[in-house]
Design a protein around this motif. Sequence first.
Motif: not given
Length: 308
Positions: A70, A120, A34, A31, A78, A123, A170
């Motif tokens: 988000h 992670v 966009v 999902y 959500r 890249g 990270k």
Amino acid sequence: MTRTVAFVGLGRMGGPMAANLVGAGHRVLGYDVVPEAVAAAAASGVEPAASATAAAEADVVITMLPDGRHVLDLYGERGLLAAARPGTLFVDCSTIDVADARAAHEAARAAGHRALDVPVSGGVTGAEAGTLTFMAGGGAEEFAEAEPLLSAMGRKVVHCGAAGAGQAAKICNNMILGISMIGVSEAFVLAESLGLDHQALYDVASTASGQCWALTVNCPVPGPVPGSPANRDYRPGFAAPLMAKDLNLAADALRAGGVDAQLGLKAAELYAAFAEGDGAGLDFSAIVRTIRGSGAATEHTTKDGTNP
Ligand code: NAD
């Protein structure tokens, strides 16, 4: 063991990561807000899904979203946590604030689920090739369950500690990277002013004590490392705004912890200005142009093989 995985956030990283899970034989319900991102993932065998429905059906929910706001919004407002079966494992691979990561763990736990923060490194090329490094925070049982899925998307999976430890690793790693890219870029600009050839500096530093990833993989000047973004007009790669974001997370953590890390704070300041200005659409290695002060003139001379 084949798992059903909900994958939310099918962008530049999430799209190829989800595809690698499909390639490893897992059922992936994907999902993204966009539709084009969903369509691209569907071409790799990801089953398009509405997020809540996907979460309700899945054993594991992986998120790969822009930032902590988000993730927390998706988990709460959500309704992702509310839609999932009790005990679902939530694996957030986004790069987010340590505090947000811990809040996400707590929200998952309070809703009867389990969670890991697993950002992670590597890249978009690493996501596509399945060679990412994963750094996990959370419980040992949760880590053991997620490890086969993470291994299908990466080459190295490290359990760093309790909730938030993955994000901590990270931002520490990317603080090293941001500082070292500035250092390597400053060295090349100094070499230019001294009349020292780029290749000569590379040949020495890449086999001497100046050796680092910013030099040998993502070399900020064209020539010595043919695959580096400098050879394609600094098309990312690792975009400057993402480096600015990660250094901002590090700077917040430095201030919160009262850590006197002057280079980390300076790197955050330089990358924030660069990402808002000339670097907005460029690889983070393009900061060499800002350090040089006049990119166009020197680019011409380096193509000719001479340095000012
Ligand atoms: P991206 O912007 O390409 O992808 C993020 C995706 O999330 C987008 O497709 C967006 O539409 C989707 N999205 C946003 N809100 C959503 C919602 N509520 N529901 C569903 N989908 C939603 O970003 P990216 O480059 O894939 O990076 C993702 C994360 O990985 C970031 O946290 C970034 O810092 C981290 N990261 C990126 C890189 C890199 O090189 N790009 C490397 C390491 C880590």
